[in-house]
Design an enzyme around this catalytic site. Structure first.
Site, short mmCIF file in Angstrom:
data_model
loop_
_atom_site.label_atom_id
_atom_site.label_comp_id
_atom_site.label_asym_id
_atom_site.label_seq_id
_atom_site.Cartn_x
_atom_site.Cartn_y
_atom_site.Cartn_z
N LYS A 35 0.82 -1.21 0.00
CA LYS A 35 0.00 0.00 0.00
C LYS A 35 0.85 1.26 0.00
CE LYS A 35 -4.33 -1.86 1.72
NZ LYS A 35 -5.41 -1.80 2.74
N ARG B 288 -3.35 -9.84 5.50
CA ARG B 288 -3.84 -9.98 4.12
C ARG B 288 -2.71 -9.52 3.21
NH1 ARG B 288 -6.55 -6.67 0.31
NH2 ARG B 288 -8.10 -7.82 -0.95
#
Length: 284
Positions: free
Chosen positions: A231, A264
């Site tokens: 991210k 995740r």
């Protein structure tokens, strides 16, 4: 796992004190960066999912709608067409696979559950589709409920991003999500929470949440999903995929040290390897 209502604690129990569960991402979308390219090729997606399982993933998180900042909504019928054959193909090859479906749409969720999925990962925290809670309660499936300050199209735009007091705001938001879930007959054993890293937060706000990861899991007495892989909070100039992967692995080790429940990730093999080495170093 017992038949009937899903239990996260039962799933987590064998790994407690060792490492978090690993949920590996498989996106059946044309704009995925989960494996450096997007594709709608069902056979390729099935092959990729099986590879992730071989690399040590505990769960496959399958999605047909991108939820990155700025992504547009995909209609439920189109979303289901993207993931149907992939879901069925994975379970045909590996019948015991635990598959989570990353969707905001109740119709997609219900079809997936009817076809063998066990978990619904709703990044809207039950706010996007008013029928989602009813489906989750009716099927007794597991769910991941995420805090977000807006839909993906606008969640990182000015006026939507949480400007300050991120931890307090997210705590309150997660409390509201839990109250709503309880009112709609979703049992606590079904619920995993997600603070929504990158979903309407500043870089500083994201790191504030990460520093309090262990505290939040204890405070809510529920498992949490931590999605930090690749991210933008890992971005440094010049920005490269290799550097984001390195940052993802560093955060995975730090989060494992905080005894979080689930990571995740995009890079299953590297994450499992990093966690294994870190555990050996710690004498676990």
């Amino acid at each position: 796992m017992n038949k009937g209502v899903f239990s996260w604690r039962e799933l987590l129990a064998p790994l407690r004190g060792k490492r978090p569960l690993i949920a590996a991402i498989v996106n059946a979308t044309p704009d995925s960066f989960s494996d450096r390219h997007g594709t709608l090729d069902h056979a390729e997606r099935i092959k990729f999912a099986l590879q992730l399982l071989d690399e040590g993933a505990d769960i496959i998180d399958l999605g047909g709608e991108s939820t990155r900042p700025g992504a547009a909504e995909v209609e439920p019928d189109a979303e289901w067409e993207r993931i149907k054959a992939v879901l069925q193909g994975i379970l045909s090859e590996r019948p015991g696979t635990i598959i989570s479906i990353d969707t905001r749409h109740s119709t997609t969720a219900e079809k997936a559950l009817q076809n063998g999925a066990k978990i619904i990962n709703d990044v809207s925290g039950l706010t996007f589709d008013r029928n989602m809670a009813e489906v989750i309660a009716a099927y007794g499936c597991g769910c991941i409920l995420t805090h977000s300050s807006g839909v993906p199209e606008v969640m990182q735009t000015s006026g939507t991003v949480i400007a300050g007091n991120t931890l307090k705001t997210v705590r309150l938001g997660l409390g509201g999500i839990l109250e709503n879930a309880s009112r709609q007959n979703i049992k606590s054993s079904q619920i995993m929470l997600d603070v929504g890293i990158g979903f309407g937060k500043t870089r500083a706000g994201n790191y504030e949440l990460l520093r309090n990861a262990g505290t939040l899991e204890k405070e809510f007495d529920l498992p949490f999903c931590w999605g930090v892989s690749r991210k933008s909070l890992l971005k440094s100039e010049p920005d490269t995929l290799a550097k984001r992967i390195a940052g993802s692995l560093a955060l995975a080790v730090k989060l494992a040290d905080a005894d979080v429940s689930l990571l995740r990730v995009h890079d299953a093999a590297m994450t499992v390897a990093a966690l294994t080495v870190a555990a050996e170093m710690a004498g676990k």
